[in-house]
Design an enzyme around this catalytic site. Structure first.
Site, PDB file in Angstrom:
ATOM      1  N   SER A 250       0.834  -1.198   0.000  1.00  0.00           N
ATOM      2  CA  SER A 250       0.000   0.000   0.000  1.00  0.00           C
ATOM      3  C   SER A 250       0.875   1.257   0.000  1.00  0.00           C
ATOM      4  O   SER A 250       1.710   1.424  -0.889  1.00  0.00           O
ATOM      5  CB  SER A 250      -0.958  -0.038   1.195  1.00  0.00           C
ATOM      6  OG  SER A 250      -1.941   0.965   1.093  1.00  0.00           O
ATOM      7  N   ASP A 344      -8.633  -5.046  -5.710  1.00  0.00           N
ATOM      8  CA  ASP A 344      -8.183  -4.011  -4.777  1.00  0.00           C
ATOM      9  C   ASP A 344      -9.102  -2.803  -4.910  1.00  0.00           C
ATOM     10  O   ASP A 344      -9.178  -2.184  -5.975  1.00  0.00           O
ATOM     11  CB  ASP A 344      -6.732  -3.632  -5.104  1.00  0.00           C
ATOM     12  CG  ASP A 344      -6.146  -2.605  -4.146  1.00  0.00           C
ATOM     13  OD1 ASP A 344      -6.884  -2.101  -3.280  1.00  0.00           O
ATOM     14  OD2 ASP A 344      -4.945  -2.306  -4.283  1.00  0.00           O
ATOM     15  N   HIS A 378      -7.172  -5.653  -1.215  1.00  0.00           N
ATOM     16  CA  HIS A 378      -6.027  -4.772  -0.966  1.00  0.00           C
ATOM     17  C   HIS A 378      -5.052  -5.339   0.059  1.00  0.00           C
ATOM     18  O   HIS A 378      -3.847  -5.315  -0.147  1.00  0.00           O
ATOM     19  CB  HIS A 378      -6.532  -3.406  -0.487  1.00  0.00           C
ATOM     20  CG  HIS A 378      -5.446  -2.388  -0.316  1.00  0.00           C
ATOM     21  ND1 HIS A 378      -4.716  -1.893  -1.373  1.00  0.00           N
ATOM     22  CD2 HIS A 378      -4.954  -1.768   0.804  1.00  0.00           C
ATOM     23  CE1 HIS A 378      -3.825  -1.015  -0.937  1.00  0.00           C
ATOM     24  NE2 HIS A 378      -3.941  -0.924   0.378  1.00  0.00           N
TER      25      HIS A 378
END
Length: 437
Positions: A250, A344, A378
């Site tokens: 991320s 995601d 994600h």
């Protein structure tokens, strides 16, 4: 109230007595293991064809309960083996799923994500087998799932400005070195780094804001801080050179892309659902500034009341005027691995990975390895962490969905964890090790 308490206590004791007298045995092996190791669960002593429910529970460090249910029917000999016995409809998972009790766990609070903040203390898993439909307890077992392998040491790092935890595998020789960077949550999370050290890597979990004397907010980050961390690893006697590896997820993935693009001494970079644009805060390095990419709040959607889908809000960094946020990854001189969850919902990781390939190709650089996982979201974590469907996004300031379907997401976690290790081992162990003065 006293009578009700005594009644409940009596029922519990009777259930335990029945379980002890039933002859049913629930065996979980190993009794202690690392969190990313497979699960072996077997039951004996049931009646042929008997219907039972397996309940799995874990209480996190904040007191939140995660749990799953598996429904089963005993075989002709009164046995169950999760590696061979299919879970029936009506539970948290179906089919032959040996690790289903782990990856299918869900929190009571739908906005809770399973984290491990103290890697020195294992998670305690509780398994209980119940008769259907009465719910009577037949057997129970427990398992410890930890994060530090035998002989791994954890050293708090307070060197210059660098703050984090260094994990070293056992043994006298130097090890391939890795810096691991987490996302926007802040503080210090080192469960991935500790697991990587258990696989033979000298791993630094690097904090970069909201930890000890570091800045409290993620604002105007300076890459010189990350450069100092790279130099710390390169100079450490337990780290094999001449370069190190990076692993980020991320916001952390975006940061390791910037590190690889601007800094020396990087041999390999593994990116898990990362952006090729600088996001949220400006990033400075010497006289260069990458501004945060803009966003279009009109593209926010709310598939669940009060919980947003932010996948499409960020502007395209390949288009003007947004290129001022684009990370110049074409300048990097390392090998790349991109892990991509195609569902995601934090941002479009598929687009970013494909754009990264194009940018590297335009600079004549080696094509990166890209692994796509359909229906993965994600938060691609180490194996058997339950899927985080939604939680508070600290950067956004409100709850968001993260995407992914539990089974497919779990498959992605198992496979990507192996691929990340193989990639780092291959790149870092092929290096010629210079002598360190």
């Amino acid at each position: 109230m006293p009578r009700l308490f005594l009644l409940q206590r009596t029922v519990t004791l009777l259930s335990l007595h029945r379980a002890m007298c039933s002859g049913v045995q629930l065996r979980v092996s190993p009794g202690r293991c690392l969190y990313d190791e497979s699960l072996r669960l077997q039951v004996s002593g049931l009646s042929p064809g008997q219907h039972v429910t397996l309940r799995t529970e874990l209480t996190d460090e904040g007191g939140e309960l995660f749990s799953s249910l598996g429904r089963y029917q005993a075989g002709s000999s009164g046995e169950l083996d999760l590696s061979q016995s299919p879970a029936l409809e009506g539970g948290s998972f179906t089919g032959i799923e040996p690790e289903g009790p782990l990856w299918a766990m869900e929190p009571r609070d739908p906005l809770r994500r399973l984290l491990k903040k103290d890697v020195l203390c294992p998670f305690q898993l509780r398994f209980s087998l119940h008769q259907e439909p009465s719910g009577a307890l037949l057997a129970s077992a427990a398992q410890e799932r930890g994060f530090m392998g035998e002989g791994v040491t954890r050293l708090p790092v307070r060197k210059g400005r660098v703050r984090g935890s260094l994990f070293l595998p056992p043994g006298p020789e130097p090890f391939p070195g890795v810096i691991e960077v987490q996302g926007t949550g802040g503080g210090l999370l080192d469960y991935k780094a500790s697991l990587l050290a258990s696989k033979g890597f000298a791993t630094l979990a690097l904090a970069y804001y909201n930890f000890e004397d570091l800045p409290k907010k993620m604002k105007d980050l300076r890459l010189e801080y990350f450069e100092e961390a790279v130099n710390y690893m390169l100079q450490h006697p337990k780290v094999k050179g001449p370069g190190i590896g990076l692993l980020g997820h991320s916001k952390g993935a975006e940061l390791v892309l910037s590190m690889a693009s601007f800094l020396k001494g990087i041999t390999a970079t593994a990116v898990v659902n990362g952006s090729i644009a600088n996001v949220v805060s400006a990033l400075h390095y010497k006289d260069i500034t990458l501004l945060p990419v803009g966003y279009d709040s009109s593209k926010l959607t709310f598939p669940v009341p009060g919980i947003a889908d932010i996948r499409d809000v960020y502007l395209n960094p390949l288009e003007e005027p947004n290129r001022q946020s684009l990370i110049p990854i074409g300048n990097a001189d390392c090998k790349f691995l991109f892990i991509v969850g195609e569902d995601d919902r934090n941002w479009n990781s598929t687009f970013y990975a494909q754009a990264a390939c194009k940018l590297l190709e335009e600079q004549g650089k080696e094509k990166p390895e890209v692994v796509y996982y359909a229906k993965a979201g994600h938060y691609i974590e180490p194996p058997y962490f339950p899927l985080c469907k939604a939680s508070m996004n600290k950067a956004a300031g409100f709850p968001v969905i993260w995407g992914g379907e539990p089974k497919a997401h779990s498959v992605a976690q198992v496979d990507s964890w192996q691929k990340i290790q193989a990639f780092l081992h291959k790149c870092l162990n092929q290096q010629s090790t210079p002598s360190k003065l």
